[in-house]
Each structure stands twice: as structure tokens, then as C-alpha cells.
Write a protein that holds these residues in place. Structure first.
Motif, PDB file in Angstrom:
ATOM      1  N   LEU A  47      49.741  62.694 -17.205  1.00  0.00           N
ATOM      2  CA  LEU A  47      48.400  63.255 -17.075  1.00  0.00           C
ATOM      3  C   LEU A  47      47.436  62.213 -16.512  1.00  0.00           C
ATOM      4  CD1 LEU A  47      46.444  65.611 -17.668  1.00  0.00           C
ATOM      5  CD2 LEU A  47      46.130  64.599 -19.922  1.00  0.00           C
ATOM      6  N   GLN A  48      47.453  61.020 -17.069  1.00  0.00           N
ATOM      7  CA  GLN A  48      46.570  59.950 -16.591  1.00  0.00           C
ATOM      8  C   GLN A  48      46.909  59.565 -15.152  1.00  0.00           C
ATOM      9  OE1 GLN A  48      46.990  56.898 -19.565  1.00  0.00           O
ATOM     10  NE2 GLN A  48      45.405  57.799 -20.862  1.00  0.00           N
ATOM     11  N   LEU A  49      48.184  59.522 -14.837  1.00  0.00           N
ATOM     12  CA  LEU A  49      48.615  59.171 -13.482  1.00  0.00           C
ATOM     13  C   LEU A  49      48.127  60.205 -12.466  1.00  0.00           C
ATOM     14  CD1 LEU A  49      50.229  57.305 -11.621  1.00  0.00           C
ATOM     15  CD2 LEU A  49      52.253  58.657 -12.173  1.00  0.00           C
ATOM     16  N   ILE A  50      48.254  61.473 -12.795  1.00  0.00           N
ATOM     17  CA  ILE A  50      47.796  62.542 -11.902  1.00  0.00           C
ATOM     18  C   ILE A  50      46.289  62.431 -11.688  1.00  0.00           C
ATOM     19  CG2 ILE A  50      47.442  65.032 -11.702  1.00  0.00           C
ATOM     20  CD1 ILE A  50      50.193  65.332 -13.198  1.00  0.00           C
ATOM     21  N   CYS A  51      45.559  62.246 -12.779  1.00  0.00           N
ATOM     22  CA  CYS A  51      44.101  62.172 -12.682  1.00  0.00           C
ATOM     23  C   CYS A  51      43.648  60.975 -11.854  1.00  0.00           C
ATOM     24  CB  CYS A  51      43.481  62.130 -14.073  1.00  0.00           C
ATOM     25  SG  CYS A  51      43.652  63.688 -14.972  1.00  0.00           S
ATOM     26  N   SER A  52      44.272  59.827 -12.062  1.00  0.00           N
ATOM     27  CA  SER A  52      43.857  58.644 -11.302  1.00  0.00           C
ATOM     28  C   SER A  52      44.305  58.717  -9.840  1.00  0.00           C
ATOM     29  CB  SER A  52      44.367  57.363 -11.963  1.00  0.00           C
ATOM     30  OG  SER A  52      45.767  57.303 -11.930  1.00  0.00           O
ATOM     31  N   THR A  53      45.489  59.225  -9.596  1.00  0.00           N
ATOM     32  CA  THR A  53      46.003  59.315  -8.225  1.00  0.00           C
ATOM     33  C   THR A  53      45.175  60.260  -7.366  1.00  0.00           C
ATOM     34  OG1 THR A  53      48.249  58.839  -8.973  1.00  0.00           O
ATOM     35  CG2 THR A  53      48.026  59.896  -6.813  1.00  0.00           C
ATOM     36  N   PHE A  54      44.785  61.392  -7.948  1.00  0.00           N
ATOM     37  CA  PHE A  54      44.077  62.407  -7.178  1.00  0.00           C
ATOM     38  C   PHE A  54      42.584  62.463  -7.477  1.00  0.00           C
ATOM     39  CE2 PHE A  54      48.518  63.860  -7.468  1.00  0.00           C
ATOM     40  CZ  PHE A  54      48.828  63.816  -6.117  1.00  0.00           C
ATOM     41  N   SER A  55      42.089  61.501  -8.261  1.00  0.00           N
ATOM     42  CA  SER A  55      40.655  61.390  -8.586  1.00  0.00           C
ATOM     43  C   SER A  55      40.088  62.693  -9.136  1.00  0.00           C
ATOM     44  CB  SER A  55      39.859  60.957  -7.353  1.00  0.00           C
ATOM     45  OG  SER A  55      40.303  59.705  -6.906  1.00  0.00           O
ATOM     46  N   ILE A  56      40.743  63.195 -10.181  1.00  0.00           N
ATOM     47  CA  ILE A  56      40.250  64.425 -10.797  1.00  0.00           C
ATOM     48  C   ILE A  56      39.937  64.183 -12.272  1.00  0.00           C
ATOM     49  CG2 ILE A  56      41.445  65.971  -9.214  1.00  0.00           C
ATOM     50  CD1 ILE A  56      43.439  66.467 -11.503  1.00  0.00           C
ATOM     51  N   SER A  57      39.136  65.040 -12.822  1.00  0.00           N
ATOM     52  CA  SER A  57      38.717  64.946 -14.211  1.00  0.00           C
ATOM     53  C   SER A  57      39.843  65.389 -15.145  1.00  0.00           C
ATOM     54  CB  SER A  57      37.493  65.836 -14.423  1.00  0.00           C
ATOM     55  OG  SER A  57      37.270  66.077 -15.790  1.00  0.00           O
ATOM     56  N   GLU A  58      40.138  64.556 -16.133  1.00  0.00           N
ATOM     57  CA  GLU A  58      41.157  64.918 -17.122  1.00  0.00           C
ATOM     58  C   GLU A  58      40.716  66.134 -17.935  1.00  0.00           C
ATOM     59  OE1 GLU A  58      43.379  62.931 -20.949  1.00  0.00           O
ATOM     60  OE2 GLU A  58      42.855  61.626 -19.276  1.00  0.00           O
ATOM     61  N   LYS A  59      39.430  66.216 -18.233  1.00  0.00           N
ATOM     62  CA  LYS A  59      38.913  67.354 -19.000  1.00  0.00           C
ATOM     63  C   LYS A  59      39.104  68.659 -18.226  1.00  0.00           C
ATOM     64  CE  LYS A  59      35.143  68.660 -21.964  1.00  0.00           C
ATOM     65  NZ  LYS A  59      35.388  68.200 -23.303  1.00  0.00           N
TER      66      LYS A  59
END
Length: 75
Positions: A47-59
Motif C-alpha cells: 500500500l505504501q509503495l503504491i502510494c509513494s510510486t504513484f503520488s496518491i493519497s493513502e486515505k
């Protein structure tokens, strides 16, 4: 909308195939397709990797609340 559906939406908005999406986050083809299937549990590290890679909000990704930083067409 589930986290899996939001992942699929994100991938499509980015114009990536499942293979391309998976390659960007270090997943093999079979694993990349699994993350879009309802009921597939996304572990916190992925989850963290996806959010950081694609610059999206985890929430946004986990709860569908707020705005994703770059992908707001469905929000």
C-alpha cells in the motif's frame, strides 16, 4: 468502491497495463492482476509503495475519502 476497484481505476487513468503497473512497483504479472480482484488484501508495505510510486493519497486508496493527489476525475 473497494480498494481493488480504486487500484484498477488508478491504473487505467495512468494508461498502464497490469504488467506495466506491476513492473513499476515490483510485482510479477500474476500478482499485479490479483491486486485488482475484489477481496484481495493489500498488505501495508505494498500500500505504501503504491502510494509513494504513484503520488496518491493513502486515505483515498484505502477509504475512498478525500482526493487522490493526481487522479481526481472519479472523486
Amino acid at each position: 468502491m473497494t480498494i481493488n476497484e480504486r487500484l484498477k481505476l488508478l491504473r487505467k487513468e495512468l494508461g498502464l497495463t497490469q504488467i506495466e503497473f506491476g513492473e513499476k512497483i515490483g510485482l510479477k504479472k500474476s500478482a499485479a492482476s490479483q491486486v485488482e480482484k475484489d477481496g484481495y488484501s493489500i498488505n501495508p508495505r505494498l500500500l505504501q509503495l503504491i502510494c509513494s510510486t504513484f503520488s496518491i493519497s493513502e486515505k483515498w486508496l484505502t477509504e475512498g475519502k478525500g482526493r487522490s493527489e493526481e487522479h481526481t476525475s472519479e472523486l
